[in-house]
Scaffold this active site. Sequence first.
Site, PDB file in Angstrom:
ATOM      1  N   HIS A  81     -13.542  26.917  43.446  1.00  0.00           N
ATOM      2  CA  HIS A  81     -15.087  26.675  44.774  1.00  0.00           C
ATOM      3  C   HIS A  81     -15.537  25.438  44.312  1.00  0.00           C
ATOM      4  O   HIS A  81     -16.154  24.309  44.973  1.00  0.00           O
ATOM      5  CB  HIS A  81     -16.131  27.396  44.642  1.00  0.00           C
ATOM      6  CG  HIS A  81     -17.527  27.340  44.905  1.00  0.00           C
ATOM      7  ND1 HIS A  81     -18.211  26.447  44.647  1.00  0.00           N
ATOM      8  CD2 HIS A  81     -17.637  28.205  46.822  1.00  0.00           C
ATOM      9  CE1 HIS A  81     -19.000  26.389  45.734  1.00  0.00           C
ATOM     10  NE2 HIS A  81     -19.005  27.019  46.511  1.00  0.00           N
ATOM     11  N   ARG A 225     -12.211  30.497  59.965  1.00  0.00           N
ATOM     12  CA  ARG A 225     -11.105  31.470  59.478  1.00  0.00           C
ATOM     13  C   ARG A 225     -11.783  32.384  58.957  1.00  0.00           C
ATOM     14  O   ARG A 225     -13.423  32.671  59.062  1.00  0.00           O
ATOM     15  CB  ARG A 225     -10.597  31.409  57.996  1.00  0.00           C
ATOM     16  CG  ARG A 225      -9.486  32.373  57.684  1.00  0.00           C
ATOM     17  CD  ARG A 225      -9.338  31.904  56.077  1.00  0.00           C
ATOM     18  NE  ARG A 225     -10.312  31.561  54.869  1.00  0.00           N
ATOM     19  CZ  ARG A 225      -9.813  30.951  54.034  1.00  0.00           C
ATOM     20  NH1 ARG A 225      -8.308  30.896  54.168  1.00  0.00           N
ATOM     21  NH2 ARG A 225     -11.000  30.838  53.210  1.00  0.00           N
TER      22      ARG A 225
END
Length: 452
Positions: A81, A225
């Site tokens: 991340h 997505r």
Amino acid sequence: MSSETETVEDGEPDPGAELTTGYGSSPGVATGPVKIIEDIEEADRIDEGDVIVTEMTAPDMVPAMKRSAGILTDEGGMTSHAAIVSRELGVPAIVGCGDATDVLRDGQRVTLDGQKGTVVAADAEGEAAEEADPGGSRDVEGGGGPPTTATEVKVNVSIPDAAQRAADTGADGVGLLRLEHILLSTSKTPEKYVADHGEEAFVKEISEEIRKVADAFYPRPVRARTLDAPTDELAELEGGEEEPHEHNPMLGYRGIRRSLQEPEMVKLELRAFKRLHDMGYDNVEVMFPLPNDASDVRRARELMDEVGIDRKQHDWGAMIETPASIRAIDEIIDEGIDFVALGTNDIVQFMLAVDRNNAQVADRFDDFHPTILEAMSEVIEACNENGVDTTITGQSGSHPDMAKFLVEKGITSLSSNIDAVDEVRRVVARAERRLQLDEARKNVDDPGPRLG
């Protein structure tokens, strides 16, 4: 006799003394005071120009990351991340230091180099954080603007607030917009958000965030997505106590496998797409993560049909990320997809059995392993034979050597990090010219039969 690590009388390291190292994940050099964050609740302590030092960043920390001069983490690799978001924000970052939270202290001034992966002591009277220049100040090849390429060069986006910065690169569209970062930024799990605010609020929240990206890029396509957040990330949010505990979340309840188990929740995500289509955003496309086979893709397609998404008017596709989906590519194509995206972060993780968030094995994460290159080539070839677009969305899509390889294999587009768009575009243009030159030379050497 003095050395680089010798300290001054008050115990402070000499300016320039190396303090720790890690993996340079977001280029740029920055100087600022350290703020050690041990808990997400402490993120509010981050002021403009601070250097965040933490074990691992989380979606809730994005506002603090935006304010920071630089980011250092103990854990994580190039696809963590911290690495993904820092590149997108243009904030210099180093991940996988191992000991940054131990060897650094609050208030200590450091200089980090997000390219080299080094952290050194800074002069206490030194200047404030330097402005990061992730892409460098290189001139675009040719001097008259970016080269035009037949292979499209797109960009990955995680944070809608960074959409304009991404669009300003001149990219041909968004190859991957990650919905999980939108959902996780609410600080609540999707189930908790719906329980607290209702389904319509959830649909509106998602659609309005996607809309920011669609607006910035219109009419260029934006492939978004559906949710692909591992359970350990969701567990950190409000409502996360309901998440299952998994020994290896990257191999667990995530992507399409979760969506198909919780169809009513993913239909809310798909309703957000339908809402945007109804508003005229014909550049928004749906992409499903982590299918294993045609059955997964078929069931996802049926969910789109249930919410009323017109597949004849709006392109849709699937990520190819597992060994099974690579082997099943022909059957997946037969389900009517318009495009596939090679998610190399997971392809490498699953094919080489290397946890991409584990710094202990980060050196084993090899995008250029022969089996990886062979697998991607097979997918591209199958798609080209059937008129299905291909792209690459993983971290390796930003690497010049990978870009050259994929262009030679006939990929339709590459989607890179924001800071790498210009370089990838140059590499693609050069590779295309080389292919043309090789073809021209072949025709000269073998002109074929003459008439008459």
